[in-house]
Design an enzyme around this catalytic site. Structure first.
Site, mmCIF file in Angstrom:
data_model
loop_
_atom_site.group_PDB
_atom_site.id
_atom_site.type_symbol
_atom_site.label_atom_id
_atom_site.label_comp_id
_atom_site.label_asym_id
_atom_site.label_seq_id
_atom_site.Cartn_x
_atom_site.Cartn_y
_atom_site.Cartn_z
ATOM 1 N N ARG A 69 0.851 -1.183 0.000
ATOM 2 C CA ARG A 69 0.000 0.000 0.000
ATOM 3 C C ARG A 69 0.886 1.232 0.000
ATOM 4 O O ARG A 69 1.973 1.238 0.599
ATOM 5 C CB ARG A 69 -0.862 0.027 1.274
ATOM 6 C CG ARG A 69 -2.067 -0.865 1.239
ATOM 7 C CD ARG A 69 -3.151 -0.305 0.318
ATOM 8 N NE ARG A 69 -4.372 -1.101 0.344
ATOM 9 C CZ ARG A 69 -4.671 -2.041 -0.550
ATOM 10 N NH1 ARG A 69 -3.840 -2.306 -1.536
ATOM 11 N NH2 ARG A 69 -5.826 -2.702 -0.469
ATOM 12 N N HIS B 161 -0.791 0.673 -9.636
ATOM 13 C CA HIS B 161 -1.559 -0.176 -8.721
ATOM 14 C C HIS B 161 -2.149 -1.373 -9.475
ATOM 15 O O HIS B 161 -3.334 -1.686 -9.342
ATOM 16 C CB HIS B 161 -2.664 0.630 -8.017
ATOM 17 C CG HIS B 161 -3.078 0.023 -6.692
ATOM 18 N ND1 HIS B 161 -3.362 0.756 -5.570
ATOM 19 C CD2 HIS B 161 -3.232 -1.278 -6.314
ATOM 20 C CE1 HIS B 161 -3.689 -0.049 -4.566
ATOM 21 N NE2 HIS B 161 -3.616 -1.294 -5.000
#
Lengths: 318, 318
Positions: B233, B281
């Site tokens: 993350r 991502h």
């Protein structure tokens, strides 16, 4: 008189001999290694360790007993038209196998995960997700199911790819859909999304990567078109055919580590082709530190009459 | 009256709901799925399937029984300050695990095999062998030894890398040198050449990738300097610290799939940093076709009182 352990001729063209010499001396101080026949004592040379040896150099050694290639391939040995009819031993070593496995997995993933597109997006500062395929929907077809091919197959299967394999003679490898011979080639190509070529260069394989073969690769692949990865030998490929296939859409992309002429000439169109990755015959470097002990073990085995790994079938050419 | 199977609220922000809806309808036609609470019938909604749901949206559903994240992480669920105190279930699915494994192996190999240098050489038409390290001389250190971390570890080990792992609580995984807790972190970093981060984002891990941590990575690595790969993350990383570490030589290179602000702003220095690979991502996309059946299975398990995989420990935050 105790028989003197044979001297070794190290004849590597295009490579610096220093590291090889150092490793031979460190691992077998009792074996004398020379880098050229000296005329005087040629009769004492029993082994040659070679990479692209000068033509005729070996035929002058009257007591030569065996020839060792310092690579997995031996086509460079057979260029010598005066090659004596002696056992030729090629490298079969974990170190080389591991490096080739890395290279194949790296390049398969770089194509499968669309590395070139992500790099272009990054260069243009574009944040954009790409559609992702599942590895289980992609078949990697490996031509050449020797030690290198079966090792790469296992690593690719662990990552999730389906694996097909093609070999000259019939093989049955777990986890690989095996095809063989001329009769099996079309069926193998028809299921292959990413073609990985690890074939030896022989009379039978020269120029095998041509328009006819490339046109038979799977067409409806989720990748948008088939991909070629050649980490075998440059002589396997018809380079004009590969360029044509890339330009007319028969091939979507290619990674080439080997070429008909090496170093690849500066004016080769491969350098700047947007869908070609060029590496300088670096897929699996022959590391003297890792390989010399292996060569010495095979010499010992020959002398003891023990089985020798990598003994070349001269008729098959590998 | 037979109890009606609960309705599902699908609340995904930033993603198109169409594919998710289609898969729910195909796999569980008996379960009604809505994309927003309609006021009238909110009481019939028993499950929420969410990605970054609007704050407060769930607290208005009086009979909600469980919340499902459509990703492996759940930090996006906890952003909701009015989150009801209900079971939160995250995705643990082979499909997601396989994709993450591909990404990690791909990026580790691209750094280890010096992809950026070969690409620069190709662009300049330079044929030059690079020194090759052996994978067995490199330790990949994985932070986060959940399903994703242990799967990636196995694939990297098969390719030949040494593997270390760090986790919050003590683990003992075959083939992984395991470290844990704050006490084990320095020793873990000291053996790590390539750091792969697959941690969840929690209060304890926020900003963990900072100057202090990066400075403790192995210095005398054969790679020339340590490499960071963050596919966890963005909130784990202090981005200014990572840039500083790249520029002062503490880090040799980095692959970042996640960022504090996504999409990564156009003026971020990461885009053009010569030793940074940026992906949007995309390490492991959540594919509705593969994941919806898994979510539905967990709903069935909840209803039957059977064990539910991926039930989140709210105190630990993952």
């Amino acid at each position: 008189m105790k028989r003197r352990r044979g001297r070794i001729l190290l004849a590597v063209t295009g490579w610096r001999p220093d590291n090889w010499l150092r490793e031979f001396r460190a691992n077998a101080p009792e074996r004398e290694v020379v880098t050229e026949p000296d005329g005087e004592d040629d009769a004492s040379i029993r082994y040659a360790v070679v990479w692209k040896q000068q033509s005729g150099i070996l035929s002058r050694l009257p007591n030569l007993e065996a020839i060792f290639s310092v690579g997995a391939g031996v086509d460079h040995v057979f260029h010598d038209r005066a090659l004596p009819n002696l056992p030729v031993v090629r490298i079969v070593a974990d170190d080389l196998t591991m490096r080739m496995g890395e290279y194949v997995v790296w390049q398969v993933l770089d194509h499968f995960r669309q590395g070139a597109t992500y790099r272009a997006q990054q260069a243009a500062r574009i944040w954009k997700s790409l559609p992702q395929m599942a590895a289980g929907d992609i078949t990697v077809g490996i031509m050449g199911l020797g030690v290198l091919g079966t090792d790469a197959a296992g690593k690719l299967a662990a990552i999730g790819f389906r694996i097909a394999g093609w070999s000259r003679t019939s093989k049955d490898e777990p986890g690989i859909a095996c095809y063989h011979g001329e009769a099996g080639l079309d069926d193998f190509l028809a299921v292959t999304d990413i073609l990985v070529v690890l074939l030896p260069l022989t009379g039978a394989t020269k120029g095998i990567l041509n328009t006819g073969l490339l046109a038979k690769l799977k067409k409806s692949t989720p990748l948008g078109g088939p991909v070629l990865i050649n980490a075998g030998r440059g002589g396997l490929q018809v380079e004009a055919d590969i360029l044509k296939a890339l330009d007319n859409g028969t091939l979507m992309a290619a990674t080439l580590d080997v070429f008909g002429t090496e170093p690849l000439p500066r004016d080769s169109p491969f350098w700047s082709h947007p869908r070609v990755t060029v590496t300088p015959h670096d897929a699996a470097a022959s590391d003297p530190h890792a390989l010399v002990p292996q060569v010495l073990r095979q010499m010992d085995n020959l002398e003891k009459g023990a089985p020798v790994t990598g003994l070349v079938d001269r008729k098959a050419g590998y």
